[in-house]
Write a protein that holds these residues in place. Structure first.
Motif, short mmCIF file in Angstrom:
data_model
loop_
_atom_site.label_atom_id
_atom_site.label_comp_id
_atom_site.label_asym_id
_atom_site.label_seq_id
_atom_site.Cartn_x
_atom_site.Cartn_y
_atom_site.Cartn_z
N PRO A 1 43.78 36.67 34.69
CA PRO A 1 43.30 35.55 35.32
C PRO A 1 43.97 34.16 35.02
O PRO A 1 44.14 33.52 36.09
N GLU B 1 34.67 43.81 33.95
CA GLU B 1 34.69 42.45 33.33
C GLU B 1 35.70 41.58 34.10
O GLU B 1 35.35 40.67 34.41
N ARG B 2 36.90 42.21 34.40
CA ARG B 2 38.02 41.53 34.93
C ARG B 2 37.87 41.27 36.50
O ARG B 2 37.99 39.94 36.74
N THR C 1 35.58 38.11 36.41
CA THR C 1 36.26 36.98 36.00
C THR C 1 37.04 36.39 37.31
O THR C 1 36.98 35.18 37.45
N LEU D 1 37.07 32.78 39.52
CA LEU D 1 38.07 32.07 39.70
C LEU D 1 38.56 31.37 40.97
O LEU D 1 39.21 30.25 41.34
#
Length: 457
Positions: A214, A245-246, A249, A253
Motif C-alpha cells: 500500500p 484485506e489488501r 486497502t 487508496l
C-alpha cells in the motif's frame, strides 16, 4: 557507400532497422550521444532526440552506467525469436507455462448455447457472420455466474484474445503516451514490454505475499500514476496473491480517476480465494474506472486465446469500440469450446487435481530450500522466486550443476536480484537435489549448515 543520417527520425529508423535485422541484439550497448553525433556529423540534440524516440517506442532503455541499450524484448520483429535450446543433460525450469499433462482435453465439437456461431442443439457448427452477437449468450451467462460467485461485479462484460490483449486495449483507451503506470516490481516481463511499446512510463510498486504494498501504491499515486495494473493470484514471478484485506486497502487508496486493472490469469488453478480490488472499488466509487481480466489460457490451455473482461460500462464501451475497428469479435468456435469446458464437471475435477499438483511441487521446493536456509517465495502459481546476491553467477552455477533457471532481471525494475524457477513440470522428488544445488550457488560456504542457516539479501 556509408550511410548518412540527416534527421533524428532517420537515425532512429536506422537503429530500429539494426534491431529488426538482428545486427543489434537485445542488450547491445549503443554508442554515446557524442560518439554518434561525431560519426554522422549531427548535432548532439538530434541524436538525443532519436534516442528519446526509441525509448518512447520501447526499443531501447537507459541502463545506468551501461548507457543506452537495446531492450531485452524490443517491440520489433527480430529475425530469430526462438530461445536457445537447453543443453543435453540440463533440466529446463525456465518456461513459465502450465504442465500440458494437467490441462483438460478439448472437446471435439463446441457444445455452446444459442448464439451465432455456436452448435445450438444440433451438434453442428452454424456459420457466424457479420452482425452476430459478439458474445455467445451461453458464454455470457456462465461468465457472469462465475465472476459474481467470486465477488466481481459483472454487469458489463467484453471478450478479448488474451489477458495481455485486454490490458493493452484497456490502457490505450484510458491513458496517453508519457503517462505513469503503476506496476508490480518484481512483475510480469511481458507487461513491462507492453508498457514500453505503448510509450508509457512504468512506476515500480513493491510486492509482498499479499500483493502490491500500500505505501508504494500511495507513492505512485502521488507521483501521478494514471493506472495500476496488478495480479490477483499466482503473480509472476513471486507467486503473490492479493488478500481480501489488501484488496480493500488498495481500493481505498486509489483516486476516482485512476484506472485499476486486475489480472486473474490463474483463476481456477490458483488454489486461494480471490481478493478482488474491483469489488470494493465499485462500491466506493461507482463511476470510477476499473477492469477485471480473467483469461482461460493457464487453466485450460494456452491455445485458447480468450479472456473475459468485466469492467465499468464506460471502460467496456471503449474496448468494444476499438475491437470493432480491428478483429470485431473473439471466435465463436473458441467461445463454444470454453462453454463446453466450463459446463463439464469432469473438467472441474481435473482442475482441482492440477491445483493440488502445482501446490505440491511449489511446496516441495520451498521446503527443501528452507532446510538449507534459503528463502523462497511461491504462495500460488507455477513459479518459485529466490532472492540471490548475483543473478548471473547463480544462473551459471546452476546450469553447470544441471539446472536451467531464469535470471530475475527480466522481471525487475528496482527490486533486488533473484532467480525464477518454474515448477509446473517439476517432480517433487527432484526438490532435494535442486535445493542442494541452489544452496551451493547462492550461500557462502560458512552458511551451508542445513536447517537454521540464514541468508539475507
Amino acid at each position: 557507400m556509408a550511410i548518412q543520417y540527416r534527421t533524428a527520425a532517420e537515425l532512429a529508423a536506422g537503429i530500429e532497422a539494426g534491431v529488426r535485422s538482428g545486427r543489434l541484439a537485445p542488450g547491445s550497448r549503443l554508442p554515446t550521444v557524442r560518439a554518434l553525433a561525431e560519426q554522422y556529423e549531427l548535432a548532439p540534440g538530434t541524436v538525443a532526440a532519436a534516442f528519446r524516440t526509441l525509448r518512447e517506442r520501447g526499443i531501447v532503455e537507459t541502463a545506468g552506467r551501461r548507457g543506452t541499450v537495446v531492450r531485452a524484448r524490443p517491440p520489433v520483429g527480430a529475425r530469430s525469436t526462438s530461445p536457445a535450446p537447453t543443453p543435453a543433460g540440463v533440466r529446463d525450469l525456465t518456461r513459465g507455462i502450465p504442465d500440458p499433462a494437467l490441462l483438460p482435453p478439448l472437446p471435439a465439437v463446441p457444445a455452446a448455447g444459442s448464439g451465432g456461431g455456436s452448435a445450438g442443439g444440433s451438434g453442428r457448427l452454424e456459420p457466424r457472420t457479420y452482425g452476430s452477437a459478439a458474445i455467445d449468450p451461453g458464454l455470457l451467462e456462465l461468465a457472469r455466474h462465475r465472476l459474481v460467485a467470486d465477488g466481481v461485479p459483472a454487469d458489463a462484460i467484453v471478450l478479448t484474445s488474451s489477458a495481455l490483449d485486454a490490458i493493452e486495449r484497456l490502457l490505450t483507451g484510458a491513458v496517453v503516451p508519457g503517462d505513469l503506470i503503476a506496476v508490480e516490481d518484481p512483475g510480469w516481463g511481458n507487461l513491462f514490454d507492453l508498457i514500453a511499446a505503448l510509450g508509457l512510463v512504468p512506476e515500480a510498486v513493491a510486492v509482498d505475499d499479499d500483493g502490491p504494498v500500500p505505501d508504494d501504491v500511495a507513492r505512485a499515486v502521488r507521483r501521478g500514476a494514471r493506472a495500476l495494473v496488478l495480479t490477483s493470484r499466482a503473480q509472476n514471478p513471486t507467486g503473490a496473491a492479493v488478500s481480501s484485506e489488501r484488496a480493500a486497502t488498495l481500493a481505498a487508496l486509489l483516486p476516482a480517476d485512476v484506472l485499476v486493472i486486475e489480472d486473474d490469469h490463474a483463476a481456477e488453478v490458483a488454489g486461494l480465494a480471490l481478493g478482488a480490488v474491483c469489488a470494493t472499488r465499485h462500491r466506493l466509487v461507482p463511476d470510477g474506472p476499473w477492469a477485471f481480466v480473467r483469461s482461460v489460457s493457464k487453466p485450460y490451455g494456452p491455445d485458447l486465446r480468450l479472456a473475459v473482461v468485466a469492467a465499468d460500462a464506460a471502460t467496456v464501451d471503449r474496448v468494444e469500440s476499438r475491437q470493432r475497428l480491428g478483429p470485431g469479435w473473439v471466435s465463436g468456435i473458441l467461445q463454444g469450446l470454453v462453454v463446453a469446458l466450463w459446463s463439464d464437471p469432469g473438467v472441474d475435477a481435473q482442475l482441482t487435481a492440477a491445483t493440488v499438483a502445482y501446490a505440491a511441487r511449489r511446496g516441495a521446493l520451498i521446503d527443501a530450500l528452507a532446510a538449507h536456509g534459503v528463502t523462497a517465495y511461491g504462495r500460488t502459481g507455477v513459479n518459485v522466486w529466490v532472492p540471490v546476491r548475483d543473478e548471473t553467477a547463480t544462473v551459471v552455477a546452476l546450469r553447470e550443476a544441471g539446472w536451467a533457471v531464469v535470471p530475475g532481471a527480466r522481471f525487475r525494475i528496482r527490486s533486488g536480484p533473484a532467480i525464477r524457477i518454474t515448477v509446473s513440470q517439476f517432480d517433487p522428488t527432484e526438490a532435494p537435489d535442486l535445493a542442494t544445488a541452489v544452496a551451493a550457488a547462492v550461500l557462502p560456504t560458512s552458511a551451508r549448515r542445513g536447517r537454521g542457516a540464514t541468508y539475507a539479501v
